[in-house]
Design a protein around this motif. Sequence first.
Motif, PDB file in Angstrom:
ATOM      1  N   HIS A 371       0.848  -1.188   0.000  1.00 27.38           N
ATOM      2  CA  HIS A 371       0.000   0.000   0.000  1.00 27.38           C
ATOM      3  C   HIS A 371       0.882   1.237   0.000  1.00 27.38           C
ATOM      4  O   HIS A 371       2.111   1.144   0.168  1.00 27.38           O
ATOM      5  CB  HIS A 371      -0.985  -0.002   1.173  1.00 27.38           C
ATOM      6  CG  HIS A 371      -0.369   0.024   2.538  1.00 27.38           C
ATOM      7  ND1 HIS A 371       0.227   1.152   3.081  1.00 27.38           N
ATOM      8  CD2 HIS A 371      -0.265  -0.935   3.500  1.00 27.38           C
ATOM      9  CE1 HIS A 371       0.656   0.885   4.302  1.00 27.38           C
ATOM     10  NE2 HIS A 371       0.390  -0.377   4.588  1.00 27.38           N
ATOM     11  N   ASN A 372       0.274   2.406  -0.210  1.00 29.94           N
ATOM     12  CA  ASN A 372       1.047   3.640  -0.348  1.00 29.94           C
ATOM     13  C   ASN A 372       0.842   4.617   0.806  1.00 29.94           C
ATOM     14  O   ASN A 372       1.039   5.816   0.643  1.00 29.94           O
ATOM     15  CB  ASN A 372       0.745   4.326  -1.684  1.00 29.94           C
ATOM     16  CG  ASN A 372      -0.719   4.704  -1.831  1.00 29.94           C
ATOM     17  OD1 ASN A 372      -1.580   4.170  -1.135  1.00 29.94           O
ATOM     18  ND2 ASN A 372      -1.018   5.615  -2.742  1.00 29.94           N
ATOM     19  N   ARG A 373       0.432   4.090   1.986  1.00 30.80           N
ATOM     20  CA  ARG A 373       0.491   4.935   3.186  1.00 30.80           C
ATOM     21  C   ARG A 373       1.852   4.681   3.830  1.00 30.80           C
ATOM     22  O   ARG A 373       2.152   3.576   4.294  1.00 30.80           O
ATOM     23  CB  ARG A 373      -0.630   4.576   4.165  1.00 30.80           C
ATOM     24  CG  ARG A 373      -0.653   5.505   5.406  1.00 30.80           C
ATOM     25  CD  ARG A 373      -1.782   5.148   6.343  1.00 30.80           C
ATOM     26  NE  ARG A 373      -1.545   3.849   6.985  1.00 30.80           N
ATOM     27  CZ  ARG A 373      -2.485   3.127   7.586  1.00 30.80           C
ATOM     28  NH1 ARG A 373      -3.734   3.563   7.604  1.00 30.80           N
ATOM     29  NH2 ARG A 373      -2.194   1.971   8.140  1.00 30.80           N
ATOM     30  N   ASP A 374       2.682   5.696   3.868  1.00 25.59           N
ATOM     31  CA  ASP A 374       4.047   5.533   4.355  1.00 25.59           C
ATOM     32  C   ASP A 374       4.068   5.232   5.850  1.00 25.59           C
ATOM     33  O   ASP A 374       3.248   5.734   6.620  1.00 25.59           O
ATOM     34  CB  ASP A 374       4.865   6.791   4.086  1.00 25.59           C
ATOM     35  CG  ASP A 374       5.155   6.990   2.608  1.00 25.59           C
ATOM     36  OD1 ASP A 374       5.064   6.007   1.851  1.00 25.59           O
ATOM     37  OD2 ASP A 374       5.463   8.133   2.208  1.00 25.59           O
ATOM     38  N   ILE A 375       5.034   4.426   6.232  1.00 23.98           N
ATOM     39  CA  ILE A 375       5.322   4.154   7.644  1.00 23.98           C
ATOM     40  C   ILE A 375       6.509   5.036   8.022  1.00 23.98           C
ATOM     41  O   ILE A 375       7.591   4.926   7.439  1.00 23.98           O
ATOM     42  CB  ILE A 375       5.672   2.665   7.863  1.00 23.98           C
ATOM     43  CG1 ILE A 375       4.493   1.777   7.447  1.00 23.98           C
ATOM     44  CG2 ILE A 375       6.061   2.410   9.311  1.00 23.98           C
ATOM     45  CD1 ILE A 375       4.852   0.291   7.380  1.00 23.98           C
ATOM     46  N   HIS A 376       6.308   5.918   8.979  1.00 20.27           N
ATOM     47  CA  HIS A 376       7.394   6.830   9.360  1.00 20.27           C
ATOM     48  C   HIS A 376       8.383   6.156  10.291  1.00 20.27           C
ATOM     49  O   HIS A 376       9.584   6.442  10.236  1.00 20.27           O
ATOM     50  CB  HIS A 376       6.829   8.081  10.027  1.00 20.27           C
ATOM     51  CG  HIS A 376       7.876   9.121  10.303  1.00 20.27           C
ATOM     52  ND1 HIS A 376       8.552   9.783   9.295  1.00 20.27           N
ATOM     53  CD2 HIS A 376       8.385   9.604  11.471  1.00 20.27           C
ATOM     54  CE1 HIS A 376       9.420  10.620   9.823  1.00 20.27           C
ATOM     55  NE2 HIS A 376       9.355  10.528  11.132  1.00 20.27           N
ATOM     56  N   LEU A 377       7.890   5.277  11.168  1.00 19.78           N
ATOM     57  CA  LEU A 377       8.764   4.629  12.148  1.00 19.78           C
ATOM     58  C   LEU A 377       8.411   3.151  12.236  1.00 19.78           C
ATOM     59  O   LEU A 377       7.252   2.802  12.440  1.00 19.78           O
ATOM     60  CB  LEU A 377       8.597   5.286  13.523  1.00 19.78           C
ATOM     61  CG  LEU A 377       9.732   5.047  14.524  1.00 19.78           C
ATOM     62  CD1 LEU A 377      10.996   5.798  14.096  1.00 19.78           C
ATOM     63  CD2 LEU A 377       9.327   5.488  15.916  1.00 19.78           C
ATOM     64  N   ARG A 378       9.412   2.286  12.070  1.00 18.93           N
ATOM     65  CA  ARG A 378       9.149   0.850  12.158  1.00 18.93           C
ATOM     66  C   ARG A 378       8.779   0.472  13.581  1.00 18.93           C
ATOM     67  O   ARG A 378       9.266   1.053  14.554  1.00 18.93           O
ATOM     68  CB  ARG A 378      10.350   0.037  11.667  1.00 18.93           C
ATOM     69  CG  ARG A 378      11.627   0.236  12.410  1.00 18.93           C
ATOM     70  CD  ARG A 378      12.721  -0.717  11.926  1.00 18.93           C
ATOM     71  NE  ARG A 378      12.865  -0.797  10.499  1.00 18.93           N
ATOM     72  CZ  ARG A 378      13.621   0.012   9.761  1.00 18.93           C
ATOM     73  NH1 ARG A 378      14.295   0.990  10.340  1.00 18.93           N
ATOM     74  NH2 ARG A 378      13.709  -0.133   8.460  1.00 18.93           N
ATOM     75  N   CYS A 379       7.898  -0.511  13.693  1.00 18.45           N
ATOM     76  CA  CYS A 379       7.426  -0.923  15.012  1.00 18.45           C
ATOM     77  C   CYS A 379       6.959  -2.373  14.938  1.00 18.45           C
ATOM     78  O   CYS A 379       5.919  -2.668  14.344  1.00 18.45           O
ATOM     79  CB  CYS A 379       6.286  -0.010  15.487  1.00 18.45           C
ATOM     80  SG  CYS A 379       5.851  -0.193  17.221  1.00 18.45           S
ATOM     81  N   ASP A 380       7.727  -3.273  15.525  1.00 21.29           N
ATOM     82  CA  ASP A 380       7.392  -4.695  15.524  1.00 21.29           C
ATOM     83  C   ASP A 380       6.195  -4.964  16.434  1.00 21.29           C
ATOM     84  O   ASP A 380       5.814  -4.140  17.278  1.00 21.29           O
ATOM     85  CB  ASP A 380       8.573  -5.515  16.013  1.00 21.29           C
ATOM     86  CG  ASP A 380       9.706  -5.572  15.008  1.00 21.29           C
ATOM     87  OD1 ASP A 380       9.780  -6.542  14.257  1.00 21.29           O
ATOM     88  OD2 ASP A 380      10.534  -4.636  15.002  1.00 21.29           O
ATOM     89  N   ASP A 381       5.627  -6.153  16.295  1.00 17.04           N
ATOM     90  CA  ASP A 381       4.520  -6.562  17.156  1.00 17.04           C
ATOM     91  C   ASP A 381       5.008  -6.779  18.587  1.00 17.04           C
ATOM     92  O   ASP A 381       6.124  -7.240  18.820  1.00 17.04           O
ATOM     93  CB  ASP A 381       3.894  -7.866  16.634  1.00 17.04           C
ATOM     94  CG  ASP A 381       3.263  -7.693  15.270  1.00 17.04           C
ATOM     95  OD1 ASP A 381       2.522  -6.726  15.075  1.00 17.04           O
ATOM     96  OD2 ASP A 381       3.531  -8.535  14.385  1.00 17.04           O
ATOM     97  N   SER A 382       4.153  -6.447  19.542  1.00 13.89           N
ATOM     98  CA  SER A 382       4.441  -6.722  20.947  1.00 13.89           C
ATOM     99  C   SER A 382       4.155  -8.189  21.257  1.00 13.89           C
ATOM    100  O   SER A 382       3.279  -8.804  20.637  1.00 13.89           O
ATOM    101  CB  SER A 382       3.591  -5.836  21.851  1.00 13.89           C
ATOM    102  OG  SER A 382       3.956  -4.486  21.717  1.00 13.89           O
ATOM    103  N   VAL A 383       4.881  -8.727  22.232  1.00 14.26           N
ATOM    104  CA  VAL A 383       4.698 -10.113  22.671  1.00 14.26           C
ATOM    105  C   VAL A 383       4.502 -10.112  24.180  1.00 14.26           C
ATOM    106  O   VAL A 383       5.315  -9.538  24.913  1.00 14.26           O
ATOM    107  CB  VAL A 383       5.909 -11.002  22.302  1.00 14.26           C
ATOM    108  CG1 VAL A 383       5.659 -12.445  22.729  1.00 14.26           C
ATOM    109  CG2 VAL A 383       6.212 -10.913  20.815  1.00 14.26           C
TER     110      VAL A 383
END
Length: 770
Positions: A371-383
Amino acid sequence: MSTASVTRHIHISGTVQGVGFRPFVYGLARRYELHGEVGNTSSGVDISIEGAADQIDRFIRSLTLEAPPLAKIDSIEVQAAQANGFTAFSIVDSVSQAGAFQPISADFALCDDCRHELFDPSNRRYRYPFINCTNCGPRFTIIQDIPYDRPLTTMAQFDMCPDCAKEYADPLDRRFHAQPIACPKCGPKVWLQTSAEYWVQSAKDQRDANDATQEAQRLLMAGKIVAIKGLGGFHLACDATNAAAVAELRRRKGRVDKPFALMAANLESIEQFCEVNDRERALLQSPQHPIVLLNKRSDSTISQQVAPGQSTLGVMLPYTPLHELLFFHPSSLSLPPLVMTSGNFSEEPIAIDNEDAIERLAPLADAFLLHNRDIHLRCDDSVLRVFENHELPIRRSRGYAPYPVKLPFNAPPILAAGGELKNTFCVTRDNYAFLSQHIGDVENYETLKSLEDSVMHFEKLFRIKPHIIAYDLHPDYLASRYALRQAERENIQSIGVQHHHAHIAACMAENNLPDRRAVIGVAFDGTGYGTDGAIWGGEFLVADYRGYIRATHLKYVPLPGGDAATWHPYRIALSYLSSAGIEWAADLAPVQAADPVERATIARQIEMMINAPSTSSMGRLFDAVASILNVRQEVNYEGQAAIELEALADRNETSAYPISIDWQFAIDVDSIIRSIVADVRSGVPAPILSARFHNSIALIVREVCKSLRNRHGLNEVALSGGVFQNVTLLKRTLELLRAENFKVYTHRLVPPNDGGLALGQAVIAAYTTR
């Protein structure tokens, strides 16, 4: 009750932007027939309110009692003010204030209202992959600066259509000032791309987006691997019931045994392969939608390749509309649970950019759902896992970061760089400690660059210019080298913090323990640099925020081969066998794991202390026992042997081995090793041996803590370090300590592993400078 007209100015701090707080205030003001205005500032929400005094009192009480579900109010300040002559109540434009800051909202899962609209054929957002409102959707991963307004997010490129603009401007609409608001006419698009074909959604033809998700479904059902752009980065997905597909993903990703996370369509699907209690059910469905570690059912159809050697599975529910659509099919075809693992090669940061993902992940994926909504900051899933009906964080990231830990004191502006493994960093301001999202293992340039970029973003968001930088004492940690370079570059103070002291301080801080409150700290982990140059990890401290005494620890043993031994538990087992005076006989599993030449080399390393640093690590002791029980002779991810040893433990076994504590020469576990070897040779089943070992370690904790209470008059114990992710050990330890009337503190807000280390570094640095 007074009906006289008064004017009040109200300032609210906390997570009160991007959560529907202003329309909530607007609705309250109308209910109580009050006039005035409400607006966002860089430091929170400001309200000017006029009307009857009794109605204003009710209004102020309702601010807390009825706040939106995603709002977190830290303080409400009320002051008398001069009358402004308001004739109505309005919402005013945001005001930027130099130097001011506020907590930022995390990303949240799709809410029930949006989910209903997503699958309502009469709704204009029917099956639109980016549906959201003020109660759900992206925040942290799209924010570029504060205040949180659309021009300062990655949604700035999408001009709202008239319908969306009308909703955005209506204070009574659920989407009032929902910054990511969008629809098929004006919002982001999704498409599927392979080497051969290309599907793209257009504003005129909604069918294209549906075609993209349905084609992705078809590929997944056919055993293919699909890279999916999510909220904070890419996932790699495949059918979790297809052993060949999972094995192929492992081969391509270079991930031999480390467990994969799963995503399932709904709770009913999860309950087909995992046991789920009420608290776990609530956590799975919470606004954070984390990965939750659940006990695996014996009749599970999930491929054994998903989590080899594990008794648990990490499972999450769909948390974006795109995920929901991926599991939806018009013909009611049921998509099986999917592996949903981070989109990267092992040890690299998760991909967030389309072009970068296509380039880096091309060897891993058969297709890309983009998709073309940019991600400004990567963020993994919480566990997380549930322990004693509370959350026990394993990885604190999406849905939780960057919400702060409230400190029991004010701290100067500090940057704490964290450790090497499971890195997070921390910045402090006033009584807030902002712990970052999961960065990962900082062992290469790419992850170090991710750390540096994220630090700069946090400093910008929270208007922090550090006066102090805290770091781990290990001289080879890239995060520590980065911290020292930054301190030199900025000409500011740097403070080295001992690893296990940081663990205990983190546990103390999240439990809001005050200044000068000493505790017995039990810090068990795999590796931490000691002040004597040895590798610590089985530590008993008497500690407060200012400092610590190393009261006792596991007796040192050589670690033959240094770091190489952590990947070969039989090397550590051979060292423990030597320490216990046990001959390396051919019937013992660790002896069999090493050929004669390697055994001779290991023997020389142990005898001469050549490339065999001393260690007191509890994690390494668990590795050694796993090897002696022939659970695991080689590992391919950190903690694997200990995790599989715990999975094996018989939950009904209560006996323990004899323990020996010599206060002059530390804690000697030779008697435990000798007893385990005797039981192995007697044919005692491994699950019984594992349980007895766990019980013995808990017994050591109890006895040492009792002795330290007698010596120091302390009755409070803080448990921290990665070993206390082991809930079998944690449960037994708590039972024994509580039976002796100890007050015990554990982790509920930040991980006990190195993911919580930066919090401890920050609070220690704060007190060091006082």
